[in-house]
Design a protein around this motif. Structure first.
Motif: not given
Length: 351
Positions: A158-172
């Protein structure tokens, strides 16, 4: 049972949505004549907090890949899928090559695709390092006879999924699409949906990759055993993921929750993403306000899950591929909905 702190999900901007609906009624057309496009335009305004909504020019698909114990089949025995489990690893390589269904379809709408090996039961030494960097485990347990995950693995995924969402959103990213790849996915999704909604196996199991009626009967029996084995443990969402889900289901749930936390619209895809969404809603009540249903799958569990989430599919193309392939087809419709507000004149401006 999880003791994690509650997750705060912001509300969409009700004022912006109201302003959008008022402007839609003033445009040079009969009131309500653009139907669902008007509903989607107003929804986007609420999500973005502005009228018109911002351009949807950075759409990102993340495919969470993993294997499931229910896909292991003895020679001569029926399976839950029309395809062998080795296809999961092979498909990760196809995603990387850019020749999968979703990568081809995503290119048509300008969306980007990222694939992650969360629980593939193989060592993928020939793919880019970033694809395997988030691996939680090799495969998941066969949910009809054992838990899918070890204690703590659901929370980790679950934490992996949250971190990946953050990465994609932070990238635009301005829109996220959860994709999935894994032989046995529709069986696990049916089990999660049955547990989430309190429904028996026979109501949630479909044909998946295209199994025949004896194959579907076998899937029903597998899911029935899984639901009976899990019993009353399914009340807690992380226990549900541990008993009946998978690492990629847990990662998808985290991805959906974090998108909502970050006020980023999500377009759900097929049965697997909707099953994960049911769990995500239980983890973070209110998260579903940030999700749209991209399309109607042929799987009964997806239809039942969307009804519970209060979501109406944008498209119905009778797709059952998964991967995020149906959701990306809804992107042009969302762009058209935005264009209505961004480009049309009001009646007062035209007279």
């Amino acid at each position: 049972m999880s003791t994690a702190a509650p997750i705060h999900v912001p509300l969409p901007d009700a004022t912006a949505e109201h302003q959008a609906r008022r402007r839609l009624d003033e445009l040079v057309k009969p009131v309500g004549s653009l139907g669902r496009l008007e509903e989607l335009a107003a929804w986007l305004c609420g999500a973005h907090g502005t009228v018109p909504p911002r351009p949807l020019d950075d759409v990102r698909v993340v495919v969470f890949a993993g294997d499931h114990g229910v896909s292991r089949t003895a020679p001569g025995s029926p399976g839950v899928s029309a395809y062998p489990r080795e296809i999961t690893a092979a498909m990760v390589r196809v995603f990387c090559a850019g020749t999968s269904g979703v990568t081809v379809l995503a290119r048509e709408v300008g969306a980007r695709v990222r694939v992650l090996d969360v629980a593939v039961d193989a060592e993928l030494d020939d793919v880019p390092r970033e694809v395997v960097a988030r691996k939680v485990r090799r495969g998941s347990g066969s949910v009809d006879v054992e838990d899918a995950l070890a204690p703590g693995e659901a929370e980790r995924a679950f934490s992996v999924g949250r971190a990946v969402a953050d990465e994609e959103i932070d990238a635009g990213a301005c829109v996220l699409v959860p994709g999935d790849m894994g032989i046995g996915n529709s069986t696990v999704a049916a089990a999660l949906t049955g547990a989430s909604l309190g429904l028996p196996a026979r109501e949630v199991v479909g044909t998946g990759t295209g199994v025949d009626e004896p194959g579907r009967a076998h899937k029903v029996a597998v899911v029935d055993r899984a639901l009976r084995r899990a019993g009353d443990r399914v009340g807690d969402p992380f226990d549900r993921l541990t008993a009946l889900g998978s690492a990629c289901a847990a990662a998808t749930a985290g991805f959906l929750v974090q998108a909502a936390v970050r006020s980023t619209p999500v377009v759900l895809d097929g049965v697997f993403s909707v099953a994960a969404a049911l769990v995500a809603r239980d983890i973070a009540p209110g998260a579903a306000r940030w999700w749209l249903a991209g399309h109607a799958s042929t799987e009964p569990a997806q239809r039942l899950g969307l009804a519970s989430l209060g979501l109406e599919p944008i498209l119905d193309l009778r797709l059952r591929l998964g991967e995020g392939s149906g959701a990306v087809q809804a992107v042009p419709v969302l762009r058209a909905a935005r264009a209505v507000l961004a480009g049309m004149s009001t009646l007062a401006e035209a007279t």
